[in-house]
Scaffold this motif. Structure first.
Motif: not given
Length: 402
Positions: A166-168, A206-212, A160-163
């Motif tokens: 890189g994510r793929v 759960f305590r941060a972003r990008y949860r989904h 989730p942090w990559l673009r």
């Protein structure tokens, strides 16, 4: 120079143990030659592992001084010194040097997956270079399986942090590691590590972003693992393991082929050793002699109890167990308190190490200790840095992106 050495060690972790010994000695030499000792010393002193590791070394030295001597005393003492020295060396690294180790690790991981894929497609000739990657046999293959588990979960957490590409790439490499783990190195320990650390990563997220997005990635990995558990070779090993424990608990004789059964007998016997001498144990190097006196001669050739907490406890008592636990897990609370990617990966790595210690000789055996321990310490070292350090290691040309 140290950056190139950590790169080399990162590449080597999946390959023969001789390369890892060479990297260990090279890093020690590189740190001695390159200097910057004041900066490195101050960095090590700030680590929560420093005092527990120093106390563990001091306690083991005291037991060595006043305790009995055995044929295995020198080798056991050297292995313990190696474990602590590795911790100190890696935690002394700069963030840039640790990032180079991650780059090397990724190179070694991709090369390993390519070799495993080629062997499935066309077959590869026998070679000690890749034997532990292609065939599940021996502690080096167990080490590689656990490293694949760490790689798979870390990649899914990183995605989730990559673009873009890189994510793929992170998702594909993670799924490749999971598939290799399931169909080529079906370690029950490694599969359990995947499930537990992935769950810990989700809980941390759960305590941060990008949860989904993260939950989707982990769900994909969980689906692959669940599918793999239904694979005949994995399912058969799980059923066999439960049967082995049941027979050992009932007092039936276990043999070398009974992996979980022999572990049950080892743990039971070693706990008896600790109960008999809980304060200072039987002395450094004592486990082999005590094991041989208490077990069927057919099983006397084992030289470690496949649980490093029990190994250290039988030789240095309950204080040794507590100090080893603190030495390994001291960085876990700090990583858990962080609410970012670096903390999350630190949690995953340290949980991986603790689980490996509980079911195997993940420090005592250099086949695992020189590879997994190095990777876990690098993960911990970077868990104190901003997430951009991880992205710098994975995408040097786009390290400014978050």
């Amino acid at each position: 120079m140290v950056r190139w050495i950590t790169l080399f060690w990162g590449v080597s972790v999946f390959f023969p143990i001789g390369l890892n010994y060479a990297a260990f000695l090279a890093l020690l030499l590189g740190l001695l030659v390159q200097g910057r000792w004041r900066e490195r010393w101050e960095r090590l002193r700030r680590e929560p592992n420093w005092w527990p590791s120093l106390l563990l070394l001091a306690w083991a030295a005291l037991v060595l001084l006043v305790g009995a001597r055995y044929p295995e005393t020198p080798s056991n003492a050297l292995h313990l010194l190696r474990v602590i020295l590795m911790l100190w060396m890696v935690l002394m690294l700069t963030a840039e040097e640790a990032a180079w180790a991650v780059r090397g690790f990724c190179m070694g991981l991709i090369a390993s997956l390519v070799l495993m894929g080629l062997n499935r497609l066309v077959g590869l000739p026998a070679s000690t270079v890749w034997e532990s990657l292609l065939y599940y046999s021996g502690n080096k293959s167990i080490a590689n399986a656990i490293l694949l588990a760490l790689s798979a979960v870390s990649g899914l957490l990183l995605a989730p942090w990559l673009r873009g590409k890189g994510r793929v790439a992170a998702v594909l490499v993670s799924l490749g590691a999971l598939c290799a783990l399931i169909w080529m190195l079906p370690s029950r320990t490694a599969l359990l590590i995947v499930l537990v650390t992935a769950a810990a990563g989700v809980l941390h997220q759960f305590r941060a972003r990008y949860r989904h997005q993260l939950m989707l990635m982990v769900a994909m990995g969980g689906l692959v693992v669940a599918t793999g558990l239904l694979a005949p070779q994995v399912k058969e090993r799980l059923v066999l393991g439960v049967s082995e424990i049941t027979r050992a608990h009932q007092g039936q004789v276990v043999g070398h082929a009974s992996s979980w059964g022999i572990r049950y007998r080892m743990y039971e016997t070693t706990l008896d050793m600790i109960e008999e001498r809980p304060w200072m144990g039987w002395g450094v190097g004592a486990w082999n002699q005590q094991w041989r006196q208490r077990i069927d001669p057919a099983l006397a050739d084992y030289n470690m109890p496949h649980n490093d907490f029990l190994w250290i406890g039988s030789q240095t008592g309950v204080p040794g167990v507590l100090l080893l636990l603190l030495t390994v897990a001291a960085g876990l609370p700090r990583a858990w308190r962080r609410r970012d990617l670096s903390g999350r990966l630190g949690v995953v790595a340290l949980l991986t190490m603790l689980m490996a210690l509980a079911v195997n000789s993940a420090l005592r055996d250099a086949a695992i200790g020189l590879t997994l321990w190095f990777a876990v310490l690098v993960w911990q070292r970077l868990s104190t840095e901003p997430p951009e350090r991880w992205l710098q290691a994975l995408q040097p040309q786009h390290h400014e992106a978050v």
